[in-house]
Design an enzyme around this catalytic site. Structure first.
Site, PDB file in Angstrom:
ATOM      1  N   CYS A   1       0.847  -1.193   0.000  1.00 60.15           N
ATOM      2  CA  CYS A   1       0.000   0.000   0.000  1.00 60.15           C
ATOM      3  C   CYS A   1       0.884   1.245   0.000  1.00 60.15           C
ATOM      4  O   CYS A   1       1.833   1.331   0.788  1.00 60.15           O
ATOM      5  CB  CYS A   1      -0.903   0.007   1.232  1.00 60.15           C
ATOM      6  SG  CYS A   1      -1.855   1.535   1.419  1.00 60.15           S
TER       7      CYS A   1
ATOM      8  N   GLU B   1       2.738  -6.067   8.431  1.00 59.86           N
ATOM      9  CA  GLU B   1       3.091  -4.666   8.184  1.00 59.86           C
ATOM     10  C   GLU B   1       4.159  -4.198   9.158  1.00 59.86           C
ATOM     11  O   GLU B   1       5.102  -3.488   8.783  1.00 59.86           O
ATOM     12  CB  GLU B   1       1.859  -3.760   8.291  1.00 59.86           C
ATOM     13  CG  GLU B   1       2.210  -2.306   7.987  1.00 59.86           C
ATOM     14  CD  GLU B   1       1.085  -1.331   8.294  1.00 59.86           C
ATOM     15  OE1 GLU B   1       1.392  -0.163   8.635  1.00 59.86           O
ATOM     16  OE2 GLU B   1      -0.094  -1.720   8.207  1.00 59.86           O
TER      17      GLU B   1
ATOM     18  N   CYS C   1      -3.987   5.168   8.332  1.00 55.42           N
ATOM     19  CA  CYS C   1      -4.446   5.525   6.994  1.00 55.42           C
ATOM     20  C   CYS C   1      -5.852   6.107   7.012  1.00 55.42           C
ATOM     21  O   CYS C   1      -6.629   5.891   7.941  1.00 55.42           O
ATOM     22  CB  CYS C   1      -4.360   4.314   6.067  1.00 55.42           C
ATOM     23  SG  CYS C   1      -5.755   3.202   6.126  1.00 55.42           S
TER      24      CYS C   1
END
Length: 335
Positions: free
Chosen positions: A109, A139, A207
């Site tokens: 991403c 992540e 995000c």
């Protein structure tokens, strides 16, 4: 007594309220499309390091199309095409992929990539890092793996006390992008109290999609008796949505599919709020709505909320021009 009659005694749904926004974010949409375009251009199999996104349906669907999901690059044959998942990878994984000579497409991403770039930049300036996140999440492993040293994981406020750095005036903080906004803020307050000179990101790492979906659930929770979150157990942002509703005093459950819904959940809870994590496709939401209609729901309405129109570019070699040059017709991107 029939099964339908038994369910009607256990719980009766009257109204379904849909959170807005919900479901796929731009990063997830892009990651899935990268795998699908790679399959269309190069043919099966396409190897994907880790689940492309944390959703059981999506992963199984891509498996049927020819994607093979692996954790170790040693499981990928020479000359194969490899896709990195949306969660990002460490520098060590990137180096190994280069050494093995794979054709690599990076589905990380772009908002995670932004964190990686910031870590590399500030490390060159002599900074150590505190990373707020969950141990073992891919992540977190990818972001911490941008460095070989000088980055410290904190999962809660208590962890902050144990952080030791050589220079407290040269420390920065980064955050896993899918955390609870409230949890991250609480830990960040503790970090700033312990390290008053800590450098924060210019823009919050959590995000936009995580923030928007959590904000929507906060509003939704006040209007319903129960919240159902569509998402897989491995999905961090989906788990956080359920926790947000639970903390506000609204009963909440997370389901991977409509089959997991139990009629007993809705006893004395006729107003049902429904949302989906950023990796859950809308067709799963539709299936849950159908199940709730079986339980008596007569109306479905969508809450007002943020409309998301963000798109991220595809990697070089998989854009429309590259696909056309290869003689492959790419499916239009959903909005």
């Amino acid at each position: 007594m029939t099964a339908i009659r038994q369910e009607s005694l256990q719980g009766h749904v009257e109204e379904v309220v849909l959170a807005q926004p919900r479901g796929f974010c731009a990063g997830v949409d892009r990651a899935i499309e990268i795998v699908e375009r790679a399959l269309a251009k190069f043919g099966a199999p396409i190897y994907v390091r880790h689940e492309i996104v944390h959703n059981t349906y999506v992963v199984n669907d891509l498996k049927t199309k020819g994607a093979i999901f692996i954790e170790e690059l040693s499981d990928v044959p020479p000359g194969a095409t490899l896709v990195f998942s949306a969660h990002g990878v460490s520098q060590a994984v990137r180096a190994e992929a280069r050494e093995r000579g794979f054709e690599v497409f990076d589905a990380t991403c772009p908002l995670v990539t932004k964190v990686h770039v910031e870590v590399a930049k500030l490390r060159r300036e002599g900074y150590d890092f505190i990373m707020i996140g969950h141990k073992g999440h891919p992540e977190v492993e990818g972001t911490m793996g941008q460095l070989t040293e000088g980055i410290h994981l904190v999962e809660d406020v208590a962890d902050v006390a144990g952080v030791q750095v050589p220079d407290e005036s040269r420390i920065a903080v980064v955050t896993q992008t899918t955390l609870s906004v409230d949890d991250a803020a609480e830990i960040l307050r503790a970090v700033k109290q312990r390290f008053p000179l800590v450098r924060e990101p210019k823009k919050q790492d959590i995000c936009y999609a995580t923030q928007n979906r959590q904000d929507a659930v906060k509003v939704l929770s006040g209007e319903v008796d129960i919240v159902i979150v569509v998402g897989s157990p491995t999905s961090s942002n989906s788990n956080r949505l359920r926790e947000v509703a639970q903390r506000l005093g609204t009963a909440s459950y997370m389901v991977d599919s409509a089959d997991e819904i139990e009629a007993a959940w809705f006893e004395d809870r006729p107003r049902v709020g429904l949302t989906a994590g950023a990796s859950a496709p809308e067709l799963l939401v539709d299936a849950v709505i159908a199940r709730l209609k079986e339980l008596g729901a007569l109306s479905v309405r969508k809450m007002p909320g943020v409309e998301e129109h963000i798109e991220f570019p595809l990697p070089k070699g998989l854009g429309d021009k590259a696909m056309a040059e290869a003689g492959v017709t790419a499916a239009p991107r959903p909005h």
